[in-house]
Motif scaffolding. Structure first.
Motif, PDB file in Angstrom:
ATOM      1  N   ARG A 152       0.798  -1.090  -0.100  1.00 30.61           N
ATOM      2  CA  ARG A 152      -0.062  -0.128  -0.082  1.00 30.61           C
ATOM      3  C   ARG A 152       0.907   1.374  -0.024  1.00 30.61           C
ATOM      4  N   ARG A 153       0.622   2.098  -0.857  1.00 37.56           N
ATOM      5  CA  ARG A 153       1.028   3.377  -0.792  1.00 37.56           C
ATOM      6  C   ARG A 153       0.490   4.368   0.529  1.00 37.56           C
ATOM      7  N   LEU A 154       1.440   4.543   1.195  1.00 37.90           N
ATOM      8  CA  LEU A 154       0.720   5.725   2.304  1.00 37.90           C
ATOM      9  C   LEU A 154       1.473   7.186   2.272  1.00 37.90           C
ATOM     10  N   ARG A 155       0.576   8.053   2.551  1.00 36.73           N
ATOM     11  CA  ARG A 155       1.203   9.342   2.718  1.00 36.73           C
ATOM     12  C   ARG A 155       1.577   9.689   3.974  1.00 36.73           C
ATOM     13  N   LEU A 156       2.870  10.188   4.154  1.00 32.59           N
ATOM     14  CA  LEU A 156       3.233  10.557   5.411  1.00 32.59           C
ATOM     15  C   LEU A 156       2.854  12.011   5.640  1.00 32.59           C
ATOM     16  N   CYS A 157       2.325  12.256   6.669  1.00 29.86           N
ATOM     17  CA  CYS A 157       2.058  13.807   7.051  1.00 29.86           C
ATOM     18  C   CYS A 157       2.333  14.277   8.659  1.00 29.86           C
ATOM     19  N   ALA A 158       2.776  15.302   8.740  1.00 28.02           N
ATOM     20  CA  ALA A 158       3.324  15.521  10.012  1.00 28.02           C
ATOM     21  C   ALA A 158       2.387  16.445  10.687  1.00 28.02           C
ATOM     22  N   VAL A 159       2.247  16.460  12.097  1.00 30.60           N
ATOM     23  CA  VAL A 159       1.490  17.268  12.786  1.00 30.60           C
ATOM     24  C   VAL A 159       2.272  17.681  13.999  1.00 30.60           C
ATOM     25  N   GLU A 160       2.254  19.071  14.058  1.00 29.09           N
ATOM     26  CA  GLU A 160       3.195  19.759  15.146  1.00 29.09           C
ATOM     27  C   GLU A 160       2.227  20.199  16.077  1.00 29.09           C
ATOM     28  N   VAL A 161       2.589  19.775  17.361  1.00 27.86           N
ATOM     29  CA  VAL A 161       1.489  20.063  18.454  1.00 27.86           C
ATOM     30  C   VAL A 161       2.603  20.410  19.774  1.00 27.86           C
ATOM     31  N   ASP A 162       2.173  21.108  20.627  1.00 31.80           N
ATOM     32  CA  ASP A 162       2.763  21.560  22.007  1.00 31.80           C
ATOM     33  C   ASP A 162       3.061  20.442  22.695  1.00 31.80           C
ATOM     34  N   ALA A 165       0.430  18.730  24.692  1.00 31.84           N
ATOM     35  CA  ALA A 165      -0.571  18.266  24.352  1.00 31.84           C
ATOM     36  C   ALA A 165      -0.412  17.062  23.285  1.00 31.84           C
ATOM     37  N   ALA A 166       0.684  16.656  23.039  1.00 32.79           N
ATOM     38  CA  ALA A 166       1.162  15.482  22.226  1.00 32.79           C
ATOM     39  C   ALA A 166       0.670  14.091  22.634  1.00 32.79           C
ATOM     40  N   GLY A 167       0.765  13.746  23.846  1.00 33.35           N
ATOM     41  CA  GLY A 167       0.643  12.487  24.356  1.00 33.35           C
ATOM     42  C   GLY A 167      -0.885  12.218  24.218  1.00 33.35           C
ATOM     43  N   ARG A 168      -1.748  13.216  24.471  1.00 29.33           N
ATOM     44  CA  ARG A 168      -3.273  12.984  24.428  1.00 29.33           C
ATOM     45  C   ARG A 168      -3.691  12.934  22.847  1.00 29.33           C
ATOM     46  N   LEU A 169      -3.025  14.074  22.175  1.00 29.54           N
ATOM     47  CA  LEU A 169      -3.334  14.020  20.580  1.00 29.54           C
ATOM     48  C   LEU A 169      -3.219  12.459  19.984  1.00 29.54           C
ATOM     49  N   GLU A 170      -1.996  12.041  20.268  1.00 29.83           N
ATOM     50  CA  GLU A 170      -1.471  10.668  19.822  1.00 29.83           C
ATOM     51  C   GLU A 170      -2.365   9.677  20.149  1.00 29.83           C
ATOM     52  N   ASN A 171      -2.765   9.550  21.380  1.00 32.19           N
ATOM     53  CA  ASN A 171      -3.861   8.522  21.839  1.00 32.19           C
ATOM     54  C   ASN A 171      -5.111   8.482  21.186  1.00 32.19           C
ATOM     55  N   ASP A 172      -5.584   9.952  20.953  1.00 30.50           N
ATOM     56  CA  ASP A 172      -6.808  10.042  20.328  1.00 30.50           C
ATOM     57  C   ASP A 172      -6.653   9.389  18.728  1.00 30.50           C
ATOM     58  N   LEU A 173      -5.721   9.901  18.042  1.00 33.20           N
ATOM     59  CA  LEU A 173      -5.574   9.684  16.753  1.00 33.20           C
ATOM     60  C   LEU A 173      -5.314   8.032  16.743  1.00 33.20           C
ATOM     61  N   LEU A 210      -8.652  15.608  12.174  1.00 34.51           N
ATOM     62  CA  LEU A 210      -7.741  16.271  13.041  1.00 34.51           C
ATOM     63  C   LEU A 210      -8.414  17.738  13.351  1.00 34.51           C
ATOM     64  N   ALA A 211      -8.934  18.528  12.573  1.00 33.83           N
ATOM     65  CA  ALA A 211      -9.639  19.911  12.567  1.00 33.83           C
ATOM     66  C   ALA A 211     -10.571  19.632  13.770  1.00 33.83           C
ATOM     67  N   ALA A 212     -11.442  18.540  13.752  1.00 37.09           N
ATOM     68  CA  ALA A 212     -12.258  18.518  14.779  1.00 37.09           C
ATOM     69  C   ALA A 212     -11.679  18.287  15.990  1.00 37.09           C
ATOM     70  N   MET A 213     -10.577  17.461  16.155  1.00 38.25           N
ATOM     71  CA  MET A 213     -10.070  17.384  17.568  1.00 38.25           C
ATOM     72  C   MET A 213      -9.282  18.260  18.094  1.00 38.25           C
ATOM     73  N   THR A 214      -9.138  19.317  17.102  1.00 40.58           N
ATOM     74  CA  THR A 214      -8.367  20.374  17.772  1.00 40.58           C
ATOM     75  C   THR A 214      -8.746  21.874  17.388  1.00 40.58           C
ATOM     76  N   SER A 215     -10.176  21.919  17.095  1.00 40.84           N
ATOM     77  CA  SER A 215     -10.731  23.231  16.957  1.00 40.84           C
ATOM     78  C   SER A 215     -10.330  23.720  15.771  1.00 40.84           C
ATOM     79  N   GLY A 216      -9.736  23.030  14.835  1.00 38.50           N
ATOM     80  CA  GLY A 216      -9.378  23.763  13.630  1.00 38.50           C
ATOM     81  C   GLY A 216      -7.825  24.451  13.867  1.00 38.50           C
ATOM     82  N   ASN A 217      -7.123  24.130  14.697  1.00 42.86           N
ATOM     83  CA  ASN A 217      -5.711  24.880  15.060  1.00 42.86           C
ATOM     84  C   ASN A 217      -4.744  24.164  14.567  1.00 42.86           C
ATOM     85  N   ILE A 218      -4.697  22.867  14.016  1.00 46.24           N
ATOM     86  CA  ILE A 218      -3.568  22.021  13.738  1.00 46.24           C
ATOM     87  C   ILE A 218      -3.828  21.472  12.499  1.00 46.24           C
TER      88      ILE A 218
END
Length: 233
Positions: A152-162, A165-173, A210-218
């Motif tokens: 499978r061809r996968l697109r790598l995308c980065a998410v920059e977060v403080d 907040a990183a641990g919680r966002l990673e768990n949510d993802l 991601l927008a829904a998780m972060t209120s559109g900030n990330i």
């Protein structure tokens, strides 16, 4: 929020291939002739031809070393060789066994696979029809038992977060079912990476989620693509 473009390099975003690792070998005997089929996952012509030349050396006393390979996500490279058998009786049947292989109901997407059939002549002529059947059956029988994977061809995308907040966002993802790739750390931010399907619906869905998780900030930042092998269920 940055827009992520789908890679135009290939029309295909997934196909079936041979699991990486050791060669897969299968042998049948037909009217005293031995047909030894060797399958290998190969992603370019040099690798395919290296397999052929290596087997010529290993089985140097065999009468024929017939070959076929299909390469590329779109299967645009297809080659075959009869190696001294009557024209059209070996290489083409082998190639057709590869490209006509159904990996799922109605799906023919096998690629990045090379097949070599080493024949030790048993003294009994098989005729043109017999040779076609023998070489086709040799490859098909080997594929019946070979370990296949979904590439499978996968697109790598980065998410920059403080950092806070990183641990919680990673768990949510992860809980949402996203595949996480390598994480790195900067002076002030953590960089999470997602491996997404390289198609518009998959990327659009991840962007919206991601927008829904972060209120559109990330947002997502594209970092290229890679092919990943996933075992078939």
């Amino acid at each position: 929020m940055a827009e992520v473009e789908v890679s135009p390099a290939s029309r295909a975003t997934a196909y079936t291939s041979l699991a990486a690792g050791a060669d897969f070998v299968h042998e049948i005997e037909i009217r005293r002739s031995r047909f030894i089929t060797v399958l290998r996952g190969t992603q370019d012509e040099d690798s395919a031809r290296s397999l052929i030349s290596g087997l010529r050396r290993e089985f140097h006393d065999a009468r024929h070393h017939c070959s076929a390979f299909v390469l590329g996500p779109d299967r645009d490279i297809q080659r075959s060789n009869d190696d001294g058998e009557p024209s059209g009786t070996a290489g083409i049947p082998m190639l057709e066994a590869l490209i006509r292989r159904e990996t799922a109901a109605g799906v023919r997407d096998l690629s990045d696979v090379s097949a070599v059939v080493v024949r030790y002549f048993g003294g009994i002529l098989l005729g043109a029809g017999g040779l076609v059947r023998a070489y086709s059956e040799s490859v098909s029988a080997a594929l019946d038992l070979a370990p296949l994977v979904s590439r499978r061809r996968l697109r790598l995308c980065a998410v920059e977060v403080d950092h806070t907040a990183a641990g919680r966002l990673e768990n949510d993802l992860r809980s949402a079912g996203y595949v996480m790739a390598e994480t790195s750390y900067g002076a002030r931010q953590t960089i999470l990476r997602l491996a997404l399907p390289d198609d518009e619906p998959g990327i659009a869905g991840a962007t919206a989620h991601l927008a829904a998780m972060t209120s559109g900030n990330i947002g997502l930042r594209p970092e290229g693509t890679e092919w990943v092998d996933v075992p078939l269920a």
